[in-house]
Design a protein around this motif. Structure first.
Motif, PDB file in Angstrom:
ATOM      1  N   GLY A  59       0.787  -1.229   0.000  1.00 18.18           N
ATOM      2  CA  GLY A  59       0.000   0.000   0.000  1.00 18.18           C
ATOM      3  C   GLY A  59       0.815   1.273   0.000  1.00 18.18           C
ATOM      4  N   ARG A  60       2.120   1.173  -0.147  1.00 19.62           N
ATOM      5  CA  ARG A  60       2.966   2.360  -0.130  1.00 19.62           C
ATOM      6  C   ARG A  60       3.371   2.813  -1.531  1.00 19.62           C
ATOM      7  N   LEU A  61       3.087   2.010  -2.542  1.00 15.43           N
ATOM      8  CA  LEU A  61       3.499   2.318  -3.907  1.00 15.43           C
ATOM      9  C   LEU A  61       2.297   2.256  -4.843  1.00 15.43           C
ATOM     10  N   LEU A 115      -5.957  11.071  -3.405  1.00 14.05           N
ATOM     11  CA  LEU A 115      -5.378   9.733  -3.285  1.00 14.05           C
ATOM     12  C   LEU A 115      -3.864   9.781  -3.430  1.00 14.05           C
ATOM     13  N   LEU A 116      -3.376  10.511  -4.438  1.00 12.09           N
ATOM     14  CA  LEU A 116      -1.939  10.585  -4.680  1.00 12.09           C
ATOM     15  C   LEU A 116      -1.198  11.365  -3.594  1.00 12.09           C
ATOM     16  N   GLU A 117      -1.928  12.142  -2.803  1.00  9.60           N
ATOM     17  CA  GLU A 117      -1.324  12.832  -1.663  1.00  9.60           C
ATOM     18  C   GLU A 117      -1.411  11.996  -0.390  1.00  9.60           C
ATOM     19  N   GLY A 118      -2.061  10.835  -0.467  1.00  9.10           N
ATOM     20  CA  GLY A 118      -2.199   9.982   0.712  1.00  9.10           C
ATOM     21  C   GLY A 118      -3.360  10.378   1.603  1.00  9.10           C
ATOM     22  N   ILE A 119      -4.275  11.206   1.097  1.00 13.25           N
ATOM     23  CA  ILE A 119      -5.431  11.681   1.860  1.00 13.25           C
ATOM     24  C   ILE A 119      -6.600  10.736   1.629  1.00 13.25           C
ATOM     25  N   LYS A 144       4.652   6.490  -7.610  1.00 10.23           N
ATOM     26  CA  LYS A 144       4.849   7.260  -6.392  1.00 10.23           C
ATOM     27  C   LYS A 144       4.900   6.314  -5.208  1.00 10.23           C
ATOM     28  N   ARG A 145       5.885   6.524  -4.332  1.00 11.07           N
ATOM     29  CA  ARG A 145       6.011   5.730  -3.111  1.00 11.07           C
ATOM     30  C   ARG A 145       5.968   6.680  -1.933  1.00 11.07           C
ATOM     31  N   LEU A 146       5.101   6.389  -0.971  1.00  8.76           N
ATOM     32  CA  LEU A 146       5.015   7.187   0.243  1.00  8.76           C
ATOM     33  C   LEU A 146       6.094   6.766   1.225  1.00  8.76           C
ATOM     34  N   GLU A 147       6.695   7.729   1.886  1.00  9.73           N
ATOM     35  CA  GLU A 147       7.695   7.408   2.897  1.00  9.73           C
ATOM     36  C   GLU A 147       7.045   6.988   4.205  1.00  9.73           C
ATOM     37  N   ARG A 148       5.875   7.563   4.490  1.00  9.45           N
ATOM     38  CA  ARG A 148       5.106   7.174   5.683  1.00  9.45           C
ATOM     39  C   ARG A 148       3.656   6.967   5.296  1.00  9.45           C
TER      40      ARG A 148
END
Length: 114
Positions: free
Chosen positions: A51-53, A96-100, A69-73
């Motif tokens: 779920g991080r990529l 979604l791409l911002e992790g929100i 895109k890969r989230l660091e957290r």
């Protein structure tokens, strides 16, 4: 970043995808699993198992494009269903791409009558 034009349809691939796939493998997945044409200009978003990529694939009229895109957290919020696609608006895809959490966004300020 150069992105798709306004009015582009955006689809989210439910479940998780093998992130070793490149643009050709993801385009083949769009054709076989979702029975859609990846060369129509729509954006298809795929998520890895952790779920991080995420990887997005779309055809810009000249060639196939791949965005990763890969989230660091944290992790990308994703639908619970294990198969199929979900259509997103441009605003939902941006969140979604911002992790929100894009399914139930909360306003930070509410107007009040004075």
């Amino acid at each position: 970043m150069i992105g798709p034009p306004a009015g582009t349809r955006i689809f989210l691939a439910c479940g998780f995808t093998d992130m070793r796939r490149g643009m050709d493998g993801l385009a083949a997945l769009v054709q076989q699993a979702f029975e859609q044409d990846p060369f129509t200009g729509a954006v298809y978003i795929f998520r890895g198992k952790r779920g991080r990529l995420v990887k997005c694939v779309w055809h810009d009229g000249q060639g196939l494009c791949l965005f990763a895109k890969r989230l660091e957290r944290g992790h990308f919020p994703w639908p619970v269903t294990s198969s199929g696609t979900v259509a997103l608006s441009t605003a939902q895809a941006s969140m979604l791409l911002e992790g929100i959490e894009w399914r139930t966004p909360q306003r930070t300020w509410r107007p009040t009558a004075t």
